[in-house]
Design a protein around this motif. Structure first.
Motif, PDB file in Angstrom:
ATOM      1  N   GLU A  99      38.245  -0.470 -41.982  1.00 45.83           N
ATOM      2  CA  GLU A  99      39.500   0.271 -42.145  1.00 45.83           C
ATOM      3  C   GLU A  99      40.270  -0.208 -43.358  1.00 45.83           C
ATOM      4  O   GLU A  99      41.435  -0.603 -43.296  1.00 45.83           O
ATOM      5  CB  GLU A  99      40.317   0.193 -40.868  1.00 45.83           C
ATOM      6  N   ASN A 158      37.927   7.084 -32.347  1.00 48.29           N
ATOM      7  CA  ASN A 158      38.484   5.829 -31.810  1.00 48.29           C
ATOM      8  C   ASN A 158      37.638   5.375 -30.622  1.00 48.29           C
ATOM      9  O   ASN A 158      37.262   6.195 -29.778  1.00 48.29           O
ATOM     10  CB  ASN A 158      39.921   6.028 -31.313  1.00 48.29           C
ATOM     11  N   GLY A 159      37.382   4.085 -30.586  1.00 43.00           N
ATOM     12  CA  GLY A 159      36.659   3.521 -29.442  1.00 43.00           C
ATOM     13  C   GLY A 159      35.171   3.821 -29.420  1.00 43.00           C
ATOM     14  O   GLY A 159      34.495   3.582 -28.419  1.00 43.00           O
ATOM     15  N   ALA A 160      34.635   4.313 -30.558  1.00 40.60           N
ATOM     16  CA  ALA A 160      33.213   4.694 -30.594  1.00 40.60           C
ATOM     17  C   ALA A 160      32.280   3.490 -30.610  1.00 40.60           C
ATOM     18  O   ALA A 160      31.098   3.617 -30.305  1.00 40.60           O
ATOM     19  CB  ALA A 160      32.947   5.565 -31.820  1.00 40.60           C
ATOM     20  N   GLY A 161      32.810   2.325 -31.002  1.00 39.29           N
ATOM     21  CA  GLY A 161      31.975   1.123 -31.048  1.00 39.29           C
ATOM     22  C   GLY A 161      31.698   0.627 -32.460  1.00 39.29           C
ATOM     23  O   GLY A 161      30.888  -0.278 -32.657  1.00 39.29           O
ATOM     24  N   LYS A 162      32.421   1.150 -33.447  1.00 38.81           N
ATOM     25  CA  LYS A 162      32.164   0.798 -34.842  1.00 38.81           C
ATOM     26  C   LYS A 162      32.457  -0.676 -35.103  1.00 38.81           C
ATOM     27  O   LYS A 162      31.637  -1.397 -35.657  1.00 38.81           O
ATOM     28  CB  LYS A 162      33.039   1.666 -35.777  1.00 38.81           C
ATOM     29  N   THR A 163      33.667  -1.101 -34.699  1.00 39.35           N
ATOM     30  CA  THR A 163      34.063  -2.491 -34.959  1.00 39.35           C
ATOM     31  C   THR A 163      33.160  -3.455 -34.196  1.00 39.35           C
ATOM     32  O   THR A 163      32.745  -4.492 -34.739  1.00 39.35           O
ATOM     33  CB  THR A 163      35.541  -2.699 -34.576  1.00 39.35           C
ATOM     34  N   THR A 164      32.833  -3.116 -32.958  1.00 42.36           N
ATOM     35  CA  THR A 164      31.951  -3.992 -32.173  1.00 42.36           C
ATOM     36  C   THR A 164      30.622  -4.161 -32.899  1.00 42.36           C
ATOM     37  O   THR A 164      30.092  -5.284 -32.993  1.00 42.36           O
ATOM     38  CB  THR A 164      31.725  -3.389 -30.770  1.00 42.36           C
ATOM     39  N   ALA A 213      29.690  -0.470 -25.099  1.00 41.45           N
ATOM     40  CA  ALA A 213      30.493  -0.134 -26.288  1.00 41.45           C
ATOM     41  C   ALA A 213      29.562   0.223 -27.440  1.00 41.45           C
ATOM     42  O   ALA A 213      29.886   1.061 -28.270  1.00 41.45           O
ATOM     43  CB  ALA A 213      31.375  -1.322 -26.673  1.00 41.45           C
ATOM     44  N   HIS A 226      37.947   5.685 -40.958  1.00 38.29           N
ATOM     45  CA  HIS A 226      38.349   6.884 -40.229  1.00 38.29           C
ATOM     46  C   HIS A 226      38.534   8.062 -41.170  1.00 38.29           C
ATOM     47  O   HIS A 226      38.806   9.167 -40.735  1.00 38.29           O
ATOM     48  CB  HIS A 226      39.695   6.645 -39.525  1.00 38.29           C
ATOM     49  N   GLN A 230      39.723  -5.588 -39.191  1.00 35.82           N
ATOM     50  CA  GLN A 230      41.024  -4.997 -38.897  1.00 35.82           C
ATOM     51  C   GLN A 230      42.055  -6.083 -38.606  1.00 35.82           C
ATOM     52  O   GLN A 230      41.729  -7.127 -38.062  1.00 35.82           O
ATOM     53  CB  GLN A 230      40.906  -4.111 -37.659  1.00 35.82           C
ATOM     54  N   ARG A 288      30.443 -11.563 -32.825  1.00 35.49           N
ATOM     55  CA  ARG A 288      30.208 -11.226 -31.418  1.00 35.49           C
ATOM     56  C   ARG A 288      28.742 -11.371 -31.100  1.00 35.49           C
ATOM     57  O   ARG A 288      27.894 -11.076 -31.944  1.00 35.49           O
ATOM     58  CB  ARG A 288      30.596  -9.772 -31.142  1.00 35.49           C
ATOM     59  N   TYR A 295      31.399  -4.525 -22.777  1.00 33.58           N
ATOM     60  CA  TYR A 295      32.497  -5.397 -22.314  1.00 33.58           C
ATOM     61  C   TYR A 295      32.699  -5.211 -20.819  1.00 33.58           C
ATOM     62  O   TYR A 295      33.260  -6.049 -20.149  1.00 33.58           O
ATOM     63  CB  TYR A 295      33.789  -5.050 -23.049  1.00 33.58           C
TER      64      TYR A 295
HETATM   65  N1  LIG Z   1      37.448  -7.417 -26.700  1.00 35.38           N
HETATM   66  C1  LIG Z   1      37.264  -6.312 -25.981  1.00 35.38           C
HETATM   67  N2  LIG Z   1      37.319  -6.354 -24.619  1.00 35.38           N
HETATM   68  C2  LIG Z   1      37.102  -5.257 -23.869  1.00 35.38           C
HETATM   69  N3  LIG Z   1      36.822  -4.044 -24.382  1.00 35.38           N
HETATM   70  C3  LIG Z   1      36.761  -3.938 -25.708  1.00 35.38           C
HETATM   71  C4  LIG Z   1      36.972  -5.054 -26.578  1.00 35.38           C
HETATM   72  N4  LIG Z   1      36.831  -4.639 -27.862  1.00 35.38           N
HETATM   73  C5  LIG Z   1      36.557  -3.323 -27.800  1.00 35.38           C
HETATM   74  N5  LIG Z   1      36.509  -2.898 -26.525  1.00 35.38           N
HETATM   75  C6  LIG Z   1      36.200  -1.537 -26.063  1.00 35.38           C
HETATM   76  O1  LIG Z   1      34.902  -1.206 -26.578  1.00 35.38           O
HETATM   77  C7  LIG Z   1      34.875   0.134 -27.034  1.00 35.38           C
HETATM   78  C8  LIG Z   1      34.506   0.150 -28.509  1.00 35.38           C
HETATM   79  O2  LIG Z   1      35.579  -0.444 -29.226  1.00 35.38           O
HETATM   80  P1  LIG Z   1      35.515  -0.667 -30.797  1.00 35.38           P
HETATM   81  O3  LIG Z   1      36.765  -1.356 -31.200  1.00 35.38           O
HETATM   82  O4  LIG Z   1      34.231  -1.311 -31.153  1.00 35.38           O
HETATM   83  O5  LIG Z   1      35.512   0.841 -31.302  1.00 35.38           O
HETATM   84  P2  LIG Z   1      35.912   1.424 -32.729  1.00 35.38           P
HETATM   85  O6  LIG Z   1      34.971   2.553 -32.958  1.00 35.38           O
HETATM   86  O7  LIG Z   1      35.929   0.357 -33.747  1.00 35.38           O
HETATM   87  O8  LIG Z   1      37.361   1.972 -32.450  1.00 35.38           O
HETATM   88  P3  LIG Z   1      38.615   2.210 -33.449  1.00 35.38           P
HETATM   89  O9  LIG Z   1      38.166   3.280 -34.371  1.00 35.38           O
HETATM   90  O10 LIG Z   1      39.682   2.653 -32.535  1.00 35.38           O
HETATM   91  O11 LIG Z   1      38.888   0.918 -34.129  1.00 35.38           O
HETATM   92  C9  LIG Z   1      36.243   0.724 -26.733  1.00 35.38           C
HETATM   93  O12 LIG Z   1      36.169   1.383 -25.488  1.00 35.38           O
HETATM   94  C10 LIG Z   1      37.136  -0.495 -26.647  1.00 35.38           C
HETATM   95  O13 LIG Z   1      38.219  -0.257 -25.764  1.00 35.38           O
END
Ligand SMILES: Nc1ncnc2c1ncn2[C@@H]1O[C@H](COP(=O)(O)OP(=O)(O)OP(=O)(O)O)[C@@H](O)[C@H]1O
Length: 318
Positions: A162, A45-51, A25, A194, A90, A60, A20
């Protein structure tokens, strides 16, 4: 594609990248999911799982790498994919004044071969709430409905992100049973969680993601065993003895005196092995405690700060 296990690979991800901003990510992530398994993605948190799962679900566009779901490209073949992949992401927002049955019927209308909303409500334990407004449902029932919406298209693959966040312990266990039931009906499940107990209970295999990269991928038991350091057995010996009695045993990796207690770390059938060896030299054991490594131990060890050095005085290592 078919793996050596003989099962079809329904999701194949190869060097997936998504950024991003300047930092990625998702960074060169590769893995595959077999038909009929529950595959877990865990990570801080923020590891990139959802992405990563959003790229798999076609929500995406990746910056690099390839994703194939049932042989389809989630970007190019989005319409075809929609028929086969159910997604519960989520914060699935619903209009507050939609009723349970209406929501399922509305979502069913988006598919060519939907499941029966009535059957789904039975499966989900929602039949008695069919006329209830969404906003009046408890957290657990909202979650059940969102799982239902992911299943209403009769998907081959369900993507659940989640699943049990915010649920009480009973609702979590009910939801786990529901997911096992869904798996038993032949649906492949990609689960972001989680909760280590959830991954341990439900997942055939688990992938740990940290800072956008895959840091481990195995069965929950194997991950716990390898990164969690095996089983720890501690006891109070009836008489002093030489630690060598235990360090020379197969499967014992470490023996430590902690004050009057002795702690043994190892793998396999550690408990009978240690107790028999001690009995053989006339040592009885009191206040025996056993701790087997869990997935949570592995998670903390793989993602947390480095642990402190070995405790206290005498340490015997193989
Ligand atoms: N739409 C977006 N725009 C900018 N940055 C984003 C966006 N979505 C996610 N990020 C960033 O990308 C990184 C990975 O986010 P992501 O949501 O994929 O992680 P996650 O492992 O699912 O986190 P969580 O467990 O907190 O849900 C994080 O640093 C997040 O801040």
């Amino acid at each position: 594609m078919v793996r050596s296990s003989g099962r079809r690979q329904v999701i194949v991800v190869d060097r997936l990248r998504k950024a991003y901003g300047p930092a990625p990510a998702v960074d060169e992530v590769s893995f595959s999911v077999e038909e009929g398994e529950i595959f877990g993605i865990i990570g801080p948190n923020g590891a990139g799982k959802t992405t990563a799962v959003e790229c798999i679900a076609g929500l995406r566009e990746p910056d690099g790498g390839t994703v194939r779901v049932l042989g389809l490209d989630p970007q190019r073949d989005r319409a075809a994919l929609h028929e086969h992949v159910g997604v519960q992401l989520q914060e699935g927002a619903m209009p507050p004044k939609i009723r349970v049955a209406e929501a399922l019927e509305l979502f069913a209308s988006f598919y060519r071969h939907p499941a029966s909303a009535d059957e789904l409500m039975v499966l989900l334990g929602l039949s008695a709430k069919r006329h209830e407004y969404f906003k009046r449902l408890s957290g657990g029932l909202k979650q059940r409905l969102s799982v239902g919406l992911a299943l209403v298209g009769n998907p081959t693959i369900a993507v659940l992100d989640e699943l049990t966040t915010g649920l009480d312990p009973q609702a979590r266990r009910d939801t786990w049973e529901l997911i096992e039931h869904v798996r038993d009906r032949g649906v492949t499940v990609l689960l972001v969680t989680h909760f280590m107990d959830e991954a341990e209970r439900l997942c055939n295999r688990v992938m740990l993601v940290d800072h956008g990269r895959v840091t481990a991928l195995d069965t929950p038991a194997a991950l716990a065993e390898s990164a969690g350091g095996g089983t720890h057995l501690s006891f109070l010996p009836s008489v002093p003895f030489s630690l060598e009695v235990l360090t020379r045993l197969p499967d014992v990796s470490e023996v430590v005196r902690l004050g009057e207690r002795v702690q043994v770390t190892g793998t396999g059938d550690l408990v009978p092995l240690v107790l028999n060896a001690l009995a053989h030299v006339g040592v009885q054991t009191h206040q025996v405690q056993v701790h087997s490594a869990t997935l949570e131990d592995a998670f903390v060890r793989l993602t947390g700060p480095p642990t402190a050095a070995a405790p206290l005085a005498e340490v015997g290592r193989r």
